[in-house]
Design an enzyme around this catalytic site. Structure first.
Site, PDB file in Angstrom:
ATOM      1  N   ASN A   7       0.873  -1.174   0.000  1.00  0.00           N
ATOM      2  CA  ASN A   7       0.000   0.000   0.000  1.00  0.00           C
ATOM      3  C   ASN A   7       0.909   1.222   0.000  1.00  0.00           C
ATOM      4  O   ASN A   7       1.418   1.636   1.035  1.00  0.00           O
ATOM      5  CB  ASN A   7      -0.908  -0.018   1.236  1.00  0.00           C
ATOM      6  N   LYS A  14       3.533   0.927   2.992  1.00  0.00           N
ATOM      7  CA  LYS A  14       3.079  -0.032   3.996  1.00  0.00           C
ATOM      8  C   LYS A  14       3.073  -1.405   3.329  1.00  0.00           C
ATOM      9  O   LYS A  14       2.629  -1.533   2.185  1.00  0.00           O
ATOM     10  CB  LYS A  14       1.672   0.338   4.485  1.00  0.00           C
ATOM     11  N   ARG A  94      -2.856  -2.192  -3.260  1.00  0.00           N
ATOM     12  CA  ARG A  94      -4.079  -1.449  -3.004  1.00  0.00           C
ATOM     13  C   ARG A  94      -4.112  -0.236  -3.923  1.00  0.00           C
ATOM     14  O   ARG A  94      -3.198   0.583  -3.925  1.00  0.00           O
ATOM     15  CB  ARG A  94      -4.133  -0.983  -1.549  1.00  0.00           C
ATOM     16  N   HIS A 183     -12.869   2.579   0.729  1.00  0.00           N
ATOM     17  CA  HIS A 183     -12.777   1.576   1.802  1.00  0.00           C
ATOM     18  C   HIS A 183     -13.488   0.280   1.438  1.00  0.00           C
ATOM     19  O   HIS A 183     -13.836  -0.522   2.314  1.00  0.00           O
ATOM     20  CB  HIS A 183     -13.385   2.100   3.128  1.00  0.00           C
ATOM     21  N   GLY A 213      -9.814   8.327   8.154  1.00  0.00           N
ATOM     22  CA  GLY A 213     -10.823   8.426   7.112  1.00  0.00           C
ATOM     23  C   GLY A 213     -11.956   7.490   7.492  1.00  0.00           C
ATOM     24  O   GLY A 213     -11.708   6.387   7.977  1.00  0.00           O
ATOM     25  N   ARG A 243     -10.990  15.700   7.536  1.00  0.00           N
ATOM     26  CA  ARG A 243     -11.928  15.984   6.445  1.00  0.00           C
ATOM     27  C   ARG A 243     -13.281  16.417   7.012  1.00  0.00           C
ATOM     28  O   ARG A 243     -13.747  15.884   8.016  1.00  0.00           O
ATOM     29  CB  ARG A 243     -12.116  14.754   5.558  1.00  0.00           C
ATOM     30  N   ASP A 284      -6.572  13.333  16.180  1.00  0.00           N
ATOM     31  CA  ASP A 284      -6.583  11.970  16.716  1.00  0.00           C
ATOM     32  C   ASP A 284      -7.745  11.821  17.690  1.00  0.00           C
ATOM     33  O   ASP A 284      -7.854  12.574  18.665  1.00  0.00           O
ATOM     34  CB  ASP A 284      -5.260  11.673  17.424  1.00  0.00           C
ATOM     35  N   ALA A 285      -8.611  10.842  17.425  1.00  0.00           N
ATOM     36  CA  ALA A 285      -9.799  10.649  18.265  1.00  0.00           C
ATOM     37  C   ALA A 285      -9.438  10.381  19.724  1.00  0.00           C
ATOM     38  O   ALA A 285     -10.213  10.720  20.632  1.00  0.00           O
ATOM     39  CB  ALA A 285     -10.644   9.498  17.714  1.00  0.00           C
ATOM     40  N   GLY A 332      -9.592   1.668  13.045  1.00  0.00           N
ATOM     41  CA  GLY A 332      -8.949   2.118  14.276  1.00  0.00           C
ATOM     42  C   GLY A 332      -9.883   2.663  15.325  1.00  0.00           C
ATOM     43  O   GLY A 332      -9.846   2.261  16.500  1.00  0.00           O
ATOM     44  N   ILE A 333     -10.755   3.597  14.961  1.00  0.00           N
ATOM     45  CA  ILE A 333     -11.706   4.167  15.907  1.00  0.00           C
ATOM     46  C   ILE A 333     -12.845   3.197  16.159  1.00  0.00           C
ATOM     47  O   ILE A 333     -13.254   2.968  17.301  1.00  0.00           O
ATOM     48  CB  ILE A 333     -12.238   5.516  15.376  1.00  0.00           C
ATOM     49  N   GLU A 388      -7.576  -5.448   5.646  1.00  0.00           N
ATOM     50  CA  GLU A 388      -7.563  -5.165   4.213  1.00  0.00           C
ATOM     51  C   GLU A 388      -6.429  -5.897   3.504  1.00  0.00           C
ATOM     52  O   GLU A 388      -6.576  -6.320   2.355  1.00  0.00           O
ATOM     53  CB  GLU A 388      -7.443  -3.657   4.002  1.00  0.00           C
TER      54      GLU A 388
END
Length: 403
Positions: A7, A14, A94, A183, A213, A243, A284-285, A332-333, A388
């Site tokens: 990716n 990655k 990807r 996604h 995202g 975003r 960052d959440a 992640g979130i 993924e």
């Protein structure tokens, strides 16, 4: 059978090396800060049953130097996992934007590369980097089949009423302006995990991919995406790390006309300076959660707005599907943020969605599928770790089998 998944981003690579006989990861890593200063690669590997990691700090002027070091690490005597690059039987890439053409993974040819380049206008931040990753990988794995797996492919089952915009037809026919989504690889993967867990291949699923995202997708009983929140680009839909998500287009006209914003600044403003960052100063959440718990009013507004947007899409997609069997949190979130899952599921009782708050906390960040709904909930609420890379590896393996 070893498959390497790549990716490539504009300043990063990655990668994961997977053994498809056991669906296990034997090495993975990330090359960061390509083309700038402070380059670093973090390489994690499994050798003789022991997991370890190797970090190297060096400059990467281009992706070529990054890929060269990846190959060296994979084949190193002390911490490598293969003896020669030829041990790898396929490379899966990807690709974010496949336009309306690529609805399945494809073997990469010069024609495919040309098509990916053509569609760069639809994903200027992603497709050029993805294509660069292909070209660099072909230099180091010249005789190994390379496969493109498109993020947009899963959403090409959407009907015109979901993907068309109410603008003059020529903008669709001549310029291909429509909703493409994103996604798709993640939504497809967790949907399969969900229906297998439920032992119901015809389950209607709403998959909620929440990360830096974020997107949400309605998947019908046939396993088809019928609608998704991201649109012509990944900017549309939910509030994200940087975003804005959904916004009245006339706000942009007003910004240019009345706020002194230059037209060419809008892309950067909406993609990189908005969302959680714009509302709180943090993208960052985890940081926003901490501010929320301390009573920070900007953070409270941010999480209320964030969760409200997801909640509205859940309601809309239940209507589009005419019912739902399960909602799935992933990424992640989605996998790790119990606070946001709680806010999203709050006051959805009328729709048969009821969270078990204790399970929501105790089972956060799972390694496998977990159910977190209350006993009286009519709809399953699930946390499913996305993978993924495994989905891309499986798609690549399927192409190799057809050769």
């Amino acid at each position: 059978m070893l498959i390497l998944v790549i990716n490539a981003g504009s300043s990063s690579i990655k990668y994961q090396l997977l053994n498809m006989d056991s669906n296990s990861v034997i090495a993975k890593g990330l090359v960061e800060r390509i083309g700038t200063t402070g380059g670093i690669i973090t390489h994690r590997y499994l050798k003789n049953g022991v997991s370890d990691k190797k970090q190297i700090h060096q400059e990467f002027p281009t992706h070529v130097e990054g890929m060269k070091l990846i190959v060296e690490l994979l084949t190193a005597k002390d911490f490598g996992v293969i003896s020669d690059p030829s041990d790898i039987k396929g490379v899966g890439h990807r690709i974010v934007q496949g336009g309306g053409k690529f609805n399945i993974p494809v073997l990469i040819t010069d024609e495919v590369k040309s098509e990916i380049k053509e569609m760069s206008a639809l994903a200027p931040l992603h497709n050029p980097a993805n294509l660069l990753g292909i070209e660099v990988a072909q230099k180091f794995f010249p005789n190994i089949p390379q496969v493109a797996v498109f993020d947009t492919a899963f959403h090409l089952t959407m009907p015109p009423k979901a993907y068309r915009y109410a603008i003059p037809n020529n903008f669709y026919t001549e310029y291909k302006i429509r909703s493409y989504g994103a996604h798709g690889t993640s939504h497809k993967y967790v949907r399969r995990q969900a229906v297998n867990h439920l032992n119901n291949q015809k389950a209607k699923i709403i998959t909620i991919h929440l990360g830096n995202g974020s997107s949400i997708t309605a998947i019908n009983e046939k396993g088809e995406s019928i609608d998704t929140s991201m649109g012509f680009t990944p900017l549309n839909g939910l509030v994200m790390g940087t975003r804005s998500g959904d916004i009245d287009p006339s706000v942009l006209f007003y910004m240019v006309r009345e706020c002194g914003i230059k037209f060419e600044e809008l892309d950067d403003l909406l993609n990189k300076k908005s969302g959680m960052l714009g509302l709180t100063g943090k993208s960052d959440a985890r940081d926003v959660d901490e501010m929320y718990l301390k009573g920070d009013q900007n953070a409270i507004l941010c999480l209320d707005l964030y969760s409200y947007r997801v909640k509205k899409y859940i309601g809309a997609y239940i209507a589009a599907l005419n019912g739902v069997d399960a909602i799935v949190f992933t990424a992640g979130i989605g996998e790790n943020d119990a606070q946001l899952r709680s806010l999203i599921c709050k006051d959805l009782d009328y729709l048969g969605i009821k969270l078990d708050e204790n399970k929501n906390v105790e089972l956060s960040g799972p390694d496998t599928v977990e159910e977190i709904q209350a006993s009286e909930s009519k709809v399953k609420i699930m946390i499913i770790p996305t993978n993924e890379e495994l989905e891309i590896a499986n798609d690549t393996l399927n192409i190799l089998k057809e050769m």
